[in-house]
Every structure is written in C-alpha cells, then in structure tokens.
Write a protein that holds these residues in place. Structure first.
Motif, PDB file in Angstrom:
ATOM      1  N   THR A 214      28.800  -0.799  22.992  1.00 54.65           N
ATOM      2  CA  THR A 214      28.731  -2.245  23.882  1.00 54.65           C
ATOM      3  C   THR A 214      27.760  -3.380  22.993  1.00 54.65           C
ATOM      4  O   THR A 214      26.870  -3.042  22.716  1.00 54.65           O
ATOM      5  N   ILE A 215      28.723  -4.260  22.667  1.00 58.88           N
ATOM      6  CA  ILE A 215      28.172  -5.663  22.064  1.00 58.88           C
ATOM      7  C   ILE A 215      27.795  -6.513  23.156  1.00 58.88           C
ATOM      8  O   ILE A 215      28.454  -6.715  24.205  1.00 58.88           O
ATOM      9  N   GLU A 216      26.503  -7.056  23.129  1.00 52.94           N
ATOM     10  CA  GLU A 216      26.210  -8.021  23.910  1.00 52.94           C
ATOM     11  C   GLU A 216      25.447  -9.221  23.401  1.00 52.94           C
ATOM     12  O   GLU A 216      24.960  -9.266  22.380  1.00 52.94           O
ATOM     13  N   TRP A 217      25.599 -10.267  24.253  1.00 54.76           N
ATOM     14  CA  TRP A 217      25.077 -11.609  23.847  1.00 54.76           C
ATOM     15  C   TRP A 217      24.627 -12.787  24.818  1.00 54.76           C
ATOM     16  O   TRP A 217      25.220 -12.307  26.023  1.00 54.76           O
ATOM     17  N   ASN A 218      23.839 -13.422  24.678  1.00 51.84           N
ATOM     18  CA  ASN A 218      23.894 -14.524  25.764  1.00 51.84           C
ATOM     19  C   ASN A 218      24.451 -16.082  25.091  1.00 51.84           C
ATOM     20  O   ASN A 218      23.962 -16.170  24.039  1.00 51.84           O
ATOM     21  N   ALA A 219      25.084 -16.459  25.928  1.00 50.58           N
ATOM     22  CA  ALA A 219      25.649 -17.837  25.486  1.00 50.58           C
ATOM     23  C   ALA A 219      25.618 -18.871  26.709  1.00 50.58           C
ATOM     24  O   ALA A 219      25.876 -18.461  27.603  1.00 50.58           O
ATOM     25  N   THR A 220      25.279 -20.028  26.418  1.00 52.47           N
ATOM     26  CA  THR A 220      24.920 -21.152  27.445  1.00 52.47           C
ATOM     27  C   THR A 220      25.712 -22.483  26.996  1.00 52.47           C
ATOM     28  O   THR A 220      25.748 -22.685  25.566  1.00 52.47           O
ATOM     29  N   ASP A 221      26.035 -23.447  27.716  1.00 49.08           N
ATOM     30  CA  ASP A 221      26.655 -24.582  27.354  1.00 49.08           C
ATOM     31  C   ASP A 221      26.369 -25.823  28.411  1.00 49.08           C
ATOM     32  O   ASP A 221      26.362 -25.298  29.515  1.00 49.08           O
ATOM     33  N   ASN A 222      26.280 -26.975  27.919  1.00 48.31           N
ATOM     34  CA  ASN A 222      25.832 -27.887  28.901  1.00 48.31           C
ATOM     35  C   ASN A 222      27.108 -28.158  29.920  1.00 48.31           C
ATOM     36  O   ASN A 222      26.977 -28.932  31.090  1.00 48.31           O
ATOM     37  N   VAL A 223      28.265 -27.764  29.534  1.00 50.46           N
ATOM     38  CA  VAL A 223      29.468 -27.998  30.323  1.00 50.46           C
ATOM     39  C   VAL A 223      30.164 -26.862  30.857  1.00 50.46           C
ATOM     40  O   VAL A 223      30.399 -26.405  32.073  1.00 50.46           O
ATOM     41  N   GLY A 224      30.445 -25.961  29.863  1.00 47.87           N
ATOM     42  CA  GLY A 224      30.796 -24.355  30.245  1.00 47.87           C
ATOM     43  C   GLY A 224      31.573 -23.759  29.102  1.00 47.87           C
ATOM     44  O   GLY A 224      32.284 -24.730  28.229  1.00 47.87           O
ATOM     45  N   ILE A 225      31.538 -22.531  28.878  1.00 46.84           N
ATOM     46  CA  ILE A 225      32.159 -21.910  27.719  1.00 46.84           C
ATOM     47  C   ILE A 225      33.543 -21.562  28.089  1.00 46.84           C
ATOM     48  O   ILE A 225      33.544 -20.915  29.267  1.00 46.84           O
ATOM     49  N   THR A 226      34.529 -21.715  27.363  1.00 45.57           N
ATOM     50  CA  THR A 226      36.014 -21.076  27.634  1.00 45.57           C
ATOM     51  C   THR A 226      36.340 -20.105  26.862  1.00 45.57           C
ATOM     52  O   THR A 226      37.297 -19.229  27.207  1.00 45.57           O
ATOM     53  N   GLY A 227      35.698 -20.020  25.667  1.00 50.34           N
ATOM     54  CA  GLY A 227      36.210 -18.687  24.931  1.00 50.34           C
ATOM     55  C   GLY A 227      34.957 -17.968  24.114  1.00 50.34           C
ATOM     56  O   GLY A 227      34.237 -18.926  23.447  1.00 50.34           O
ATOM     57  N   VAL A 228      35.243 -16.937  23.680  1.00 56.01           N
ATOM     58  CA  VAL A 228      34.083 -16.072  22.688  1.00 56.01           C
ATOM     59  C   VAL A 228      34.881 -15.187  21.743  1.00 56.01           C
ATOM     60  O   VAL A 228      36.054 -14.438  22.197  1.00 56.01           O
ATOM     61  N   GLU A 229      34.784 -15.502  20.717  1.00 54.66           N
ATOM     62  CA  GLU A 229      35.305 -14.553  19.694  1.00 54.66           C
ATOM     63  C   GLU A 229      34.245 -13.665  18.987  1.00 54.66           C
ATOM     64  O   GLU A 229      32.988 -14.302  18.597  1.00 54.66           O
ATOM     65  N   ILE A 230      34.478 -12.459  18.751  1.00 51.71           N
ATOM     66  CA  ILE A 230      33.569 -11.157  18.196  1.00 51.71           C
ATOM     67  C   ILE A 230      34.136 -11.015  16.653  1.00 51.71           C
ATOM     68  O   ILE A 230      35.455 -10.531  16.493  1.00 51.71           O
ATOM     69  N   ARG A 231      33.271 -11.260  15.605  1.00 48.82           N
ATOM     70  CA  ARG A 231      33.769 -10.815  14.300  1.00 48.82           C
ATOM     71  C   ARG A 231      32.687  -9.943  13.757  1.00 48.82           C
ATOM     72  O   ARG A 231      31.581  -9.649  13.991  1.00 48.82           O
ATOM     73  N   LEU A 232      33.351  -9.074  12.657  1.00 47.63           N
ATOM     74  CA  LEU A 232      32.455  -8.030  11.992  1.00 47.63           C
ATOM     75  C   LEU A 232      32.684  -8.144  10.570  1.00 47.63           C
ATOM     76  O   LEU A 232      33.532  -8.483   9.812  1.00 47.63           O
ATOM     77  N   ASP A 233      31.266  -7.828  10.126  1.00 44.72           N
ATOM     78  CA  ASP A 233      31.137  -7.883   8.565  1.00 44.72           C
ATOM     79  C   ASP A 233      30.498  -6.388   8.381  1.00 44.72           C
ATOM     80  O   ASP A 233      29.482  -6.109   8.535  1.00 44.72           O
ATOM     81  N   ARG A 234      31.295  -5.839   7.567  1.00 44.36           N
ATOM     82  CA  ARG A 234      30.960  -4.407   7.317  1.00 44.36           C
ATOM     83  C   ARG A 234      29.784  -4.358   6.180  1.00 44.36           C
ATOM     84  O   ARG A 234      29.317  -3.506   6.007  1.00 44.36           O
TER      85      ARG A 234
END
Length: 348
Positions: A214-234
């Motif tokens: 499980t990947i977890e994060w906290n994200a906030t915005d003054n108006v609202g977040i419409t999308g999240v992308e998760i990327r990997l660097d090996r």
C-alpha cells in the motif's frame, strides 16, 4: 362603456409611453472591463478600465459601483480614505474637475460599494466638457490595491448609494440614465497542491509474491485535487520513468502489486493536479526494496521506532510486523529468537 374603453386605451398608451421613456437611450452607456487578473498586491495590483458612449455633450459622469464575490474567495480591495486621483487614472482630458472618491461604504468585504464622479471645470468649460461619442471611448481606469489570492470571480455592477445611481449629466445639468455593462473579474487558481509521500518513505519492502503493497500520501489544495499520478524510480536516478497508477480524485492510498525488476534503491513519486492544472508532487525521503520474498527480515538490532535505542518496544513492533507479513499468519521462531538476542545482547 364607450368612454371607459377610450379612457382605458389612453391610460395604456400613456403608461406605455412612460415606461418606454424611462428606459436609457442605447447611445448612453458605461461599460466596465471584464478580464482575468493575477492575485497579489502593488501600485496598483490591477486596474479595471471604464468606457463610455454618449449621444449628447456631457458635463458630468457619476459612477457608483458595487463589488461582490461571485465565487470562491476572490476580492479586490481599495484602501480608504483615498483621493479621486489615488483611485482613478484618467484616460481623457475632459471632465477634469473631480469629486473626491467616496468609499464610506467600502470596508473590503463582499459585497461593497463606492462612487466616483468627474465634472467639467467651470474655469475652462469648453476644454473640459465631454463631446458626444458614437463609439465607446476609454475614459477611466480604476486602480485596486490588492487582489485576494484565492481563486474565483468578482462582479463589478452599478449600485444605488444614498438614492444616487450611475448617470450622465448634460452640459446644462440634466441627469441622464445610462445602460450599464458590468465587469466580471476572474482570479485564477495559481496555488499548487501540497503533497507528502508517507509510505514508502525509506526502509520498506514491497513484495512481488505477496501483494499488495500500500502506497500512502497526504495531499491538499485550496480548491480541490482532481487527479493523482504515482510513478516509480527503481534506480534512484530521479527519472521516475515508470507509471504505477493514474487515479481520479485524491484517494490518499493505492494498493500496488509490484512487477518487473527487483531493486534495493527504489523511490515513489506522487503527483497531484488540481482543477486549474496546477501540479504539486513529493518523493519518498528514502529508498525502499522491491523483491520476491513475502516479507523482509530487518537487520538484527533494527530500531523499529527509530528512537536510537534498542528496547522491548522495538521487539514488540518487529514481532508484530513479522506476524502480519507471513503467508500462514505464524511467526518465524528462529528469527524472533535472533531479534530478541540482538536487542538484549547487541549481537545475533
């Protein structure tokens, strides 16, 4: 009955004429600029242009405005008290005798109102009267001190203040009603989302054979977040060349099934986008491992609560982790024994 019908027709005709007469002439108008402005402060932070059209020669222009937040928390402010020239940049040499800017009803909160007026100079009448304008003429620019930073829209519309209203006055002083085109000021959202990756953040083990991780994060915005992308660097080279997921909204976590090449130096990047297209991101603070085992045996003497001291608390945390991550729900007795030996003796 016939006389009643005649009287009724006369009244209808008279009322119709009165109503028609009350409408402003389409050739007399005050037009406010609609525009997009950036938030900020300055001298001025932004200006709003005023145009006029007038069928007759003018001796005065009165502009009474109400400012109102239409959406969001967008608002423009004027400090008070101010002189007329402190609020208005004149774009013409006519009507140069100016009344003081009146902001008695202006307190920098929505809705608010203020008035401006320009008159002919009685000392130089011919040079300062406003001649007829069949097409719109740039007349004033209203200078605002600040634009509130939160996104939204602001309406500048005509207003009544102490029974007065926006109007023209002919050269002989007769008030003339005007058509008014209000201004809509748009303040864009320029604030990017704030993002913090919480897991993985260094030292974790992502198993390819016992998912999910499980990947977890906290994200906030003054108006609202419409999308999240998760990327990997090996390889911890900063490229983050692999996309793990592209998610709608902001779920805060994602169950990932690792595939591909194993790694001991992997990092995750979470990228959040808001409705205005602003982007914010964060990267794992430390590297984690991608492997085939169902769980990763920490190094003997692992400081589980990261307080710099080996203790029974570390033993409990480590034992709980081993129990939770084994396939059959049991613990590895020999591994547990080595952990306890390490904690109490400092060696395996």
């Amino acid at each position: 009955m016939k006389n009643c019908k005649v009287m009724l027709k006369f009244l209808l005709f008279f009322c119709g004429c009165s109503l028609a007469y009350a409408q402003p002439d389409p050739r007399d108008s005050i037009i406010l600029e609609s525009k997009t402005v950036s938030p900020g402060v300055g001298s001025p932070a932004t200006s709003v242009r005023v145009w006029i059209t007038n069928k007759d020669t003018l001796g005065a222009v009165s502009l009474l405005l109400q400012e109102k937040s239409l959406s969001g928390d967008a608002y423009m402010t004027l400090s008070w008290p101010r002189s007329f020239s402190g609020v208005v940049t004149t774009l013409t040499t006519t009507l140069t005798n100016y009344q003081t800017f009146f902001g008695g009803k202006y307190n920098s909160s929505s809705p608010d109102s203020f008035s401006l007026a320009g008159l002919f100079d009685p000392q130089n009448k011919l040079a300062t009267i406003e001649p007829p304008n069949t097409s719109r003429k740039a007349f004033w620019e209203i200078k605002f001190d600040s634009v509130r930073s939160n996104a939204g829209q602001i309406e500048l519309d005509t207003a009544r203040i102490f029974e007065n209203y926006s109007s023209f006055a002919g050269y002989k002083g007769t008030n003339v009603k005007v058509n008014f085109v209000k201004g809509i000021i748009t303040v864009p959202d320029i604030t990017p989302p704030s993002v913090t990756v919480t897991i993985p953040n260094g030292g974790e083990y992502a198993s390819k054979t016992c998912p999910p991780f499980t990947i977890e994060w906290n994200a906030t915005d003054n108006v609202g977040i419409t999308g999240v992308e998760i990327r990997l660097d090996r390889t911890n080279n900063g490229d983050f060349e692999e996309q793990i997921a592209n998610l709608s909204g902001n779920p805060g976590s994602y169950d990932w099934t690792p595939t591909g090449q194993n790694s001991t130096s992997a990092k995750i990047k979470v990228i959040a986008t808001d409705a205005a297209g602003n982007v914010g991101s964060d990267v794992s603070n430390g590297t984690f491992t991608i492997g085939n085992n169902c769980y990763q045996k920490p190094a003997v003497g692992f400081d589980a609560n990261k307080d710099g001291v080996l203790s029974l608390i570390d033993a409990v945390l480590l034992l709980s982790a081993v129990h939770a991550e084994t396939n059959d729900g049991t613990t590895n007795k020999e591994y547990i024994k080595s952990l306890l030996n390490a904690i109490f003796s400092g060696s395996p």
